[in-house]
Design a protein around this motif. Structure first.
Motif, PDB file in Angstrom:
ATOM      1  N   VAL A 146      -5.364  14.432  -1.595  1.00 54.30           N
ATOM      2  CA  VAL A 146      -4.355  14.121  -2.609  1.00 54.30           C
ATOM      3  C   VAL A 146      -3.378  13.026  -2.165  1.00 54.30           C
ATOM      4  CG1 VAL A 146      -2.451  15.078  -3.979  1.00 54.30           C
ATOM      5  CG2 VAL A 146      -4.599  16.350  -3.759  1.00 54.30           C
ATOM      6  N   PRO A 147      -2.811  13.053  -0.943  1.00 57.87           N
ATOM      7  CA  PRO A 147      -1.921  11.946  -0.560  1.00 57.87           C
ATOM      8  C   PRO A 147      -2.610  10.576  -0.601  1.00 57.87           C
ATOM      9  CG  PRO A 147      -1.607  13.782   0.927  1.00 57.87           C
ATOM     10  CD  PRO A 147      -2.795  14.117   0.073  1.00 57.87           C
ATOM     11  N   HIS A 148      -3.897  10.524  -0.247  1.00 60.79           N
ATOM     12  CA  HIS A 148      -4.625   9.253  -0.336  1.00 60.79           C
ATOM     13  C   HIS A 148      -4.793   8.836  -1.790  1.00 60.79           C
ATOM     14  CE1 HIS A 148      -6.729  10.149   3.769  1.00 60.79           C
ATOM     15  NE2 HIS A 148      -5.458   9.834   3.920  1.00 60.79           N
ATOM     16  N   ILE A 149      -5.084   9.797  -2.662  1.00 66.82           N
ATOM     17  CA  ILE A 149      -5.239   9.506  -4.089  1.00 66.82           C
ATOM     18  C   ILE A 149      -3.917   8.992  -4.666  1.00 66.82           C
ATOM     19  CG2 ILE A 149      -5.728  10.510  -6.354  1.00 66.82           C
ATOM     20  CD1 ILE A 149      -7.595  12.510  -4.848  1.00 66.82           C
ATOM     21  N   LEU A 150      -2.818   9.598  -4.259  1.00 67.41           N
ATOM     22  CA  LEU A 150      -1.508   9.141  -4.733  1.00 67.41           C
ATOM     23  C   LEU A 150      -1.213   7.720  -4.260  1.00 67.41           C
ATOM     24  CD1 LEU A 150       0.581  12.410  -4.245  1.00 67.41           C
ATOM     25  CD2 LEU A 150      -0.356  11.470  -6.378  1.00 67.41           C
ATOM     26  N   LEU A 151      -1.582   7.402  -3.029  1.00 68.15           N
ATOM     27  CA  LEU A 151      -1.396   6.033  -2.526  1.00 68.15           C
ATOM     28  C   LEU A 151      -2.227   5.055  -3.337  1.00 68.15           C
ATOM     29  CD1 LEU A 151      -0.283   4.069  -0.361  1.00 68.15           C
ATOM     30  CD2 LEU A 151      -2.310   4.618   0.993  1.00 68.15           C
ATOM     31  N   ILE A 152      -3.488   5.414  -3.591  1.00 72.31           N
ATOM     32  CA  ILE A 152      -4.354   4.544  -4.395  1.00 72.31           C
ATOM     33  C   ILE A 152      -3.792   4.392  -5.803  1.00 72.31           C
ATOM     34  CG2 ILE A 152      -6.661   4.364  -5.430  1.00 72.31           C
ATOM     35  CD1 ILE A 152      -7.702   5.748  -2.809  1.00 72.31           C
ATOM     36  N   ARG A 153      -3.265   5.480  -6.360  1.00 75.12           N
ATOM     37  CA  ARG A 153      -2.672   5.412  -7.707  1.00 75.12           C
ATOM     38  C   ARG A 153      -1.474   4.479  -7.725  1.00 75.12           C
ATOM     39  NH1 ARG A 153       0.545  10.312  -9.682  1.00 75.12           N
ATOM     40  NH2 ARG A 153       2.048   9.154  -8.444  1.00 75.12           N
TER      41      ARG A 153
END
Length: 162
Positions: free
Chosen positions: A36-43
């Motif tokens: 999730v933290p990686h997904i938030l960064l990508i978002r």
């Protein structure tokens, strides 16, 4: 897809290491694209988002990727031919891929120091990896698609059959 697996003649000698390599790549992709933290960064960077995977899946994938990387390093260091053709780029790139995986797990589970320090080490190691990527053999993460396309174009012009 048939070109992504070793030819029948080579399978007895290299199938194991091909499988270990695939396990590593899949584990790394699960960690990068599922946490999730990686997904938030990508978002935040691209606007793209998707649901994250459960923590247990991410931890398992990261552990498998780390073990696979260690096995691949041991194979490279002990195989006579691989040892001869390996250079600084191979070992430094290995270290730069291994370090963010390890520090990410350490930060998540608060192992070996303060969370903030471990997270800073994780982010620094990931940034170093991204800075090194275009100048190393790791560029295959992006260039493999272009390489496959060019190879396919060249072979189709020469009349090769699949």
């Amino acid at each position: 897809f048939t070109r992504m697996w070793p030819r029948r003649e080579f399978r007895p000698r290299i199938l194991h290491w091909e499988a270990v390599s695939y396990v590593f790549h899949i584990g790394l992709a699960v960690v990068i694209l599922g946490l999730v933290p990686h997904i938030l960064l990508i978002r935040d960077i691209t606007g793209l988002s998707w649901p994250g995977l459960p923590t247990g899946v991410i931890t398992f994938a990261a552990g498998v990727a780390l073990i696979s990387l260690l096995a691949l390093l041991a194979h490279r260091a002990t195989h006579p031919v691989l040892r001869q053709i390996s250079n600084f780029d191979d070992y430094f790139s290995w270290l730069l891929v291994f370090t963010p995986l390890l520090t990410g797990l350490m930060a998540y589970y608060h192992l070996g120091g303060r969370y903030e320090d471990l997270l800073a080490l994780h982010m620094l190691s990931a940034e170093l990896l991204l800075a090194w990527l275009p100048f190393s053999k790791l560029a295959h993460t992006v260039l493999f698609a272009f390489s496959r396309g060019v190879t396919g174009t060249i072979y189709s012009r020469r009349g090769a059959r699949i």
